[in-house]
Write a protein that holds these residues in place. Structure first.
Motif, PDB file in Angstrom:
ATOM      1  N   CYS A 110      -6.263  -2.806  -1.906  1.00 26.80           N
ATOM      2  CA  CYS A 110      -5.197  -2.893  -0.899  1.00 26.80           C
ATOM      3  C   CYS A 110      -5.811  -2.428   0.409  1.00 26.80           C
ATOM      4  O   CYS A 110      -6.676  -1.544   0.397  1.00 26.80           O
ATOM      5  CB  CYS A 110      -4.037  -1.947  -1.205  1.00 26.80           C
ATOM      6  N   SER A 159      -4.138  -0.853   2.915  1.00 31.20           N
ATOM      7  CA  SER A 159      -3.696   0.490   3.309  1.00 31.20           C
ATOM      8  C   SER A 159      -2.811   1.087   2.222  1.00 31.20           C
ATOM      9  O   SER A 159      -2.231   0.364   1.405  1.00 31.20           O
ATOM     10  CB  SER A 159      -2.978   0.459   4.659  1.00 31.20           C
ATOM     11  N   LEU A 160      -2.745   2.420   2.221  1.00 30.87           N
ATOM     12  CA  LEU A 160      -2.053   3.128   1.141  1.00 30.87           C
ATOM     13  C   LEU A 160      -0.563   3.299   1.437  1.00 30.87           C
ATOM     14  O   LEU A 160      -0.185   3.886   2.455  1.00 30.87           O
ATOM     15  CB  LEU A 160      -2.692   4.520   0.969  1.00 30.87           C
ATOM     16  N   CYS A 161       0.281   2.820   0.546  1.00 29.37           N
ATOM     17  CA  CYS A 161       1.715   3.120   0.621  1.00 29.37           C
ATOM     18  C   CYS A 161       1.889   4.438  -0.134  1.00 29.37           C
ATOM     19  O   CYS A 161       1.491   4.539  -1.296  1.00 29.37           O
ATOM     20  CB  CYS A 161       2.537   2.023  -0.041  1.00 29.37           C
ATOM     21  N   PHE A 185       4.169   5.993  -1.624  1.00 26.55           N
ATOM     22  CA  PHE A 185       5.016   6.139  -2.817  1.00 26.55           C
ATOM     23  C   PHE A 185       4.330   5.578  -4.055  1.00 26.55           C
ATOM     24  O   PHE A 185       4.810   5.752  -5.168  1.00 26.55           O
ATOM     25  CB  PHE A 185       6.342   5.366  -2.631  1.00 26.55           C
ATOM     26  N   CYS A 186       3.199   4.895  -3.876  1.00 24.10           N
ATOM     27  CA  CYS A 186       2.711   3.965  -4.902  1.00 24.10           C
ATOM     28  C   CYS A 186       2.110   4.650  -6.129  1.00 24.10           C
ATOM     29  O   CYS A 186       1.259   5.530  -6.009  1.00 24.10           O
ATOM     30  CB  CYS A 186       1.677   3.030  -4.285  1.00 24.10           C
ATOM     31  N   CYS A 222       0.716   2.702  -8.601  1.00 19.77           N
ATOM     32  CA  CYS A 222      -0.144   1.700  -9.263  1.00 19.77           C
ATOM     33  C   CYS A 222      -1.608   2.139  -9.222  1.00 19.77           C
ATOM     34  O   CYS A 222      -1.987   3.005  -8.445  1.00 19.77           O
ATOM     35  CB  CYS A 222      -0.018   0.360  -8.543  1.00 19.77           C
ATOM     36  N   LYS A 274      -4.814   1.517  -7.781  1.00 14.10           N
ATOM     37  CA  LYS A 274      -5.307   0.722  -6.643  1.00 14.10           C
ATOM     38  C   LYS A 274      -6.513   1.404  -6.025  1.00 14.10           C
ATOM     39  O   LYS A 274      -6.801   2.576  -6.280  1.00 14.10           O
ATOM     40  CB  LYS A 274      -4.207   0.499  -5.593  1.00 14.10           C
ATOM     41  N   ILE A 321      -8.147   1.636  -2.117  1.00 16.91           N
ATOM     42  CA  ILE A 321      -7.851   1.273  -0.728  1.00 16.91           C
ATOM     43  C   ILE A 321      -9.162   1.027   0.031  1.00 16.91           C
ATOM     44  O   ILE A 321     -10.059   1.884   0.043  1.00 16.91           O
ATOM     45  CB  ILE A 321      -7.055   2.402  -0.015  1.00 16.91           C
ATOM     46  N   GLY A 356      -1.571  -5.935  -9.368  1.00 18.33           N
ATOM     47  CA  GLY A 356      -2.429  -5.093  -8.530  1.00 18.33           C
ATOM     48  C   GLY A 356      -1.959  -3.666  -8.419  1.00 18.33           C
ATOM     49  O   GLY A 356      -1.127  -3.218  -9.199  1.00 18.33           O
ATOM     50  N   GLY A 357      -2.509  -2.989  -7.383  1.00 17.72           N
ATOM     51  CA  GLY A 357      -3.198  -3.495  -6.210  1.00 17.72           C
ATOM     52  C   GLY A 357      -2.542  -4.748  -5.622  1.00 17.72           C
ATOM     53  O   GLY A 357      -1.378  -5.005  -5.817  1.00 17.72           O
ATOM     54  N   THR A 358      -3.370  -5.487  -4.936  1.00 13.20           N
ATOM     55  CA  THR A 358      -2.863  -6.631  -4.196  1.00 13.20           C
ATOM     56  C   THR A 358      -3.716  -7.872  -4.431  1.00 13.20           C
ATOM     57  O   THR A 358      -4.778  -8.010  -3.811  1.00 13.20           O
ATOM     58  CB  THR A 358      -2.810  -6.294  -2.684  1.00 13.20           C
ATOM     59  N   HIS A 413       1.559  -9.317  -1.347  1.00 12.86           N
ATOM     60  CA  HIS A 413       2.034  -8.408  -0.296  1.00 12.86           C
ATOM     61  C   HIS A 413       2.402  -9.273   0.915  1.00 12.86           C
ATOM     62  O   HIS A 413       1.532  -9.946   1.469  1.00 12.86           O
ATOM     63  CB  HIS A 413       0.902  -7.431   0.055  1.00 12.86           C
ATOM     64  N   GLN A 429      10.216  -3.311  -1.199  1.00 17.38           N
ATOM     65  CA  GLN A 429      10.510  -1.867  -1.292  1.00 17.38           C
ATOM     66  C   GLN A 429      11.765  -1.502  -0.501  1.00 17.38           C
ATOM     67  O   GLN A 429      12.763  -1.120  -1.057  1.00 17.38           O
ATOM     68  CB  GLN A 429       9.326  -0.965  -0.869  1.00 17.38           C
ATOM     69  N   ARG A 486       4.604   1.994   5.087  1.00 16.15           N
ATOM     70  CA  ARG A 486       4.609   0.573   4.783  1.00 16.15           C
ATOM     71  C   ARG A 486       5.524  -0.138   5.768  1.00 16.15           C
ATOM     72  O   ARG A 486       6.712  -0.337   5.510  1.00 16.15           O
ATOM     73  CB  ARG A 486       5.091   0.356   3.350  1.00 16.15           C
TER      74      ARG A 486
END
Ligand SMILES: C[S@@+](CC[C@H](N)C(=O)[O-])C[C@H]1O[C@@H](n2cnc3c(N)ncnc32)[C@H](O)[C@@H]1O
Ligand code: SF4
Length: 458
Positions: free
Chosen positions: A65, A67-69, A71-72, A74, A76, A78, A116-118, A151, A176, A188
């Protein structure tokens, strides 16, 4: 149930518990793991029993991804360096080849899901190279269902068209929340216009099922903000909506989730009211509730699957189809051969290194016992159909009295109906289905875990 009794029930049953995307749940897999030999044998067995008729599924984890959200939860990685793409795709294809080498026939692929990730971090050219590479050693099942997560901020028309041309007909967009204050807190920033553009483009290209992921329980969310988020969502009429309860798991995901304060989070009863409000708004907009956290238009095949009692649940959540063998490729992916589970290395560097050594990159797993297989089916029945029965010989459990004992309070609270040969979760108690499954979870009952390992059930 009155709202007062509902409040006390929520307080009573809102406890840490699994989401039951597998049974046994990952923390209760055997500590000693699984040998590559045992895992390979279970894949071969499931393959020979099912490839010809029902085909197999592939889950491919695409971890990057930009950039980092905050809350995530998953798995991933970055980075803004797109040079990582080539090596990753090469590794996924090498891993696939390791599986193909142990199978005695051409795999017939019925489902592919890119998660993902994305997945849309990857260029169209690389996505095409990966899918074409998979099909060098496989055929397409007569009935197939290919899907991917996207995304909205980084999905292009070219990617949508390329994946469509490769046979993908379903996509899900991470939305979201639309509220600027919430978006700021979760890092995000994503405009409605961006989602509208990419959603409309997907429809124009011909995608048959579009899903939107919405989360309730995020920092600063209020009833007013949820009403606006859902109004924007239903305006676009996605075929499916995942309405996830925010899983707050800072003890697993560490500082990545500290982009906001604990006090900014909607608490117990208010969080539940956000769920009830969302549900009401989805109903009013013509959606039906599926399983635990999904809504769908009656025209979507997930709804048809629920009506026909064909709904299934796996590591990706609810699905409309089921294959005995699901091979997970890529970093952190979990594979399921029905008889066993296996998870790949969780750090991208470890994953790549293991595959380059010519080994399946499995680092833990679990071979299901006879009892696990029966409990697994009961939990699937409950999560997908809100009922289960032990009348058939293959569904009998030695400890059924112990399980019913654990359910007696829920029966007294009017959440479940218990008959001689079956158990039914009342429609009004759908929100407590994870608690009902916990009564069947013999491994949880044996282990009595210390410390937090699961998010809250409600
Ligand atoms: C892999 S992401 C989706 C694709 C893409 N990376 C994106 O964000 O748009 C899968 C979904 O998991 C959900 N998710 C991630 N972390 C979560 C959490 N802590 N609690 C609840 N849902 C979560 C989000 O709704 C997210 O859209
Ligand atoms: S929500 Fe999606 S884009 Fe954001 S960090 Fe998680 S996987 Fe990446």
């Amino acid at each position: 149930m009155t709202s007062k009794s509902n409040t006390s029930l929520i307080q009573k049953y809102n406890i840490p518990g699994p989401r039951y995307t597998s049974y046994p749940t990952v923390p209760f897999w055997y500590k000693e793991g699984i040998s590559i030999d045992d895992w390979t044998k279970s894949v071969q067995r499931a393959f020979s029993e099912s490839n010809e008729q029902e085909g197999i599924s592939l889950y491919i984890h695409m971890p990057y991804c930009e950039s980092l959200c905050t809350f995530c939860a998953c798995h991933k990685h970055i980075t803004k360096r797109h040079s990582v793409e080539d090596e990753y795709i090469d590794t996924v294809l090498k891993e696939w080849k390791l599986y193909v080498d142990v199978l005695d026939d051409t795999p017939s692929i019925r489902e592919i899901h890119l998660g993902g990730g994305t997945p849309t971090f990857f260029s169209s050219a690389n996505l095409k190279r990966m899918i074409d590479g998979i099909f060098e050693d496989a055929s397409r099942h007569d009935i197939y269902d290919f899907s991917f997560e996207a995304h909205p901020n980084d999905t292009t028309e070219e990617q949508l068209q390329t994946l469509f041309d490769l046979g993908f007909r379903r996509t899900s967009f991470g939305i979201q929340d639309y509220d600027p204050k919430v978006q700021q807190a979760i890092n995000r920033i994503q405009k409605y216009e961006t989602v509208e553009r990419i959603h409309t483009l997907s429809r124009k290209i011909g995608y048959e099922s579009i899903s939107h992921d919405i989360i309730f329980g995020l920092p600063h969310q209020t009833k007013e903000s949820i009403i606006q988020t859902i109004a924007n969502t239903v305006k676009l009429r996605p075929d499916r909506i995942a309405y996830y309860s925010y899983a707050h798991v800072p003890w697993i995901k560490g500082v990545g989730q500290r982009g906001f304060d604990e006090n900014d989070l909607p608490k117990d009863e208010y969080k539940r009211e956000l769920y009830e409000l969302g549900k009401q708004l989805f109903f009013e907009a013509g959606y039906v509730e599926i399983g635990m956290d999904h809504f769908a238009l009656p025209t979507d095949k997930m709804h048809k699957a629920m009506v026909d009692k064909r709904l299934h649940r796996n590591f990706m959540g609810y699905t409309a189809g089921k294959t005995k063998l699901m091979i997970g490729l890529g970093m952190s992916s979990i594979s399921d051969s029905w008889y066993a589970f296996a998870q790949n290395e969780k750090r991208v560097e470890d994953y790549i290194a293991r595959v380059n050594e010519g080994k399946l990159p499995v680092f833990r797993g679990h071979v299901l016992s006879g009892e696990d297989l029966v409990v697994r089916q009961h939990i699937l029945n409950l999560m997908c159909n809100l009922e289960t029965s032990w009348i058939k010989e293959e569904m009998k459990l030695e400890n059924v009295d112990e399980i019913l004992d654990r359910l007696s309070e829920m029966k007294d609270d009017g959440l479940v109906e218990i008959y001689e040969d079956k158990l039914v979760v009342k429609e009004s108690a759908r929100m407590f289905v994870r608690n009902v499954c916990m009564a069947f979870d013999l491994r949880l009952a044996e282990a009595k875990p210390e410390g937090r390992i699961f998010s809250m059930t409600i």
